[in-house]
Design an enzyme around this catalytic site. Structure first.
Site, short mmCIF file in Angstrom:
data_model
loop_
_atom_site.label_atom_id
_atom_site.label_comp_id
_atom_site.label_asym_id
_atom_site.label_seq_id
_atom_site.Cartn_x
_atom_site.Cartn_y
_atom_site.Cartn_z
N HIS A 1 0.84 -1.21 0.00
CA HIS A 1 0.00 0.00 0.00
C HIS A 1 0.87 1.26 0.00
CE1 HIS A 1 -3.62 2.38 1.27
NE2 HIS A 1 -2.66 3.16 1.71
N GLU A 2 1.84 1.29 0.90
CA GLU A 2 2.71 2.47 1.00
C GLU A 2 3.62 2.60 -0.22
OE1 GLU A 2 2.03 4.72 3.18
OE2 GLU A 2 0.60 3.39 4.15
N HIS B 1 1.84 4.47 -2.97
CA HIS B 1 1.98 5.93 -2.80
C HIS B 1 3.36 6.38 -3.30
CE1 HIS B 1 -1.66 6.60 -0.52
NE2 HIS B 1 -1.31 5.73 0.41
#
Length: 149
Positions: A67-68, A71
């Site tokens: 998820h990170e 980004h």
């Protein structure tokens, strides 16, 4: 798991899932309470909550890492890196990252009961039973128990 092991894991996941290197720092941050991880826009570093690893294991931590990294890689590429952006949602689905972190903090409630109408009252904070009364009938409140949910 140490910060060095986390750094190696993030670099490995980045190379395998995104086919791009991770060239910044990844560390555990003990101050994170409700979120699984955080991406810093200015420094491009990643912070992770160690509770995700301790409570749910390595598999769930890898989902948070993905998820990170979504980004991270989208921001560096100049594309839509926010949660609301379609590119972010598509990349997250493609890589198998988690959209939400599983619950990390438990809420503690104090349970009181009215002695007159027997209604139960749940509060996050303790109250002074000599000062406060039931909202329905103005009867006295009695402390019953503390529960976690």
């Amino acid at each position: 798991m140490t910060n060095q092991e986390l750094q190696a894991l993030v670099e490995k996941v980045s190379q395998e899932s995104f086919r791009q290197p991770f060239c910044h720092r990844a560390t555990f941050n003990n101050r994170l309470r409700t979120t699984g991880g955080r991406y810093h826009l200015k420094s491009h570093d990643l912070d992770f909550n160690q509770l995700v690893f301790e409570k749910y294991g390595k598999d769930e931590l890898i989902k948070v890492i993905k998820h990170e990294l979504c980004h991270y890689h989208l921001h560096l590429a100049g594309r839509g890196y926010q949660h609301k952006d379609l590119e972010f949602k598509q990349l997250l689905k493609k890589t198998g990252g988690s959209r939400y972190t599983p619950p990390l903090a438990t809420a503690t409630y104090q349970v009181y009961q009215c002695q007159k109408c027997h209604q139960e009252v749940r509060r996050r904070r303790k109250i002074d039973t000599k000062r406060y009364v039931c909202g329905n009938c103005q009867g006295k409140l009695k402390f019953l128990k503390t529960i976690e949910s």
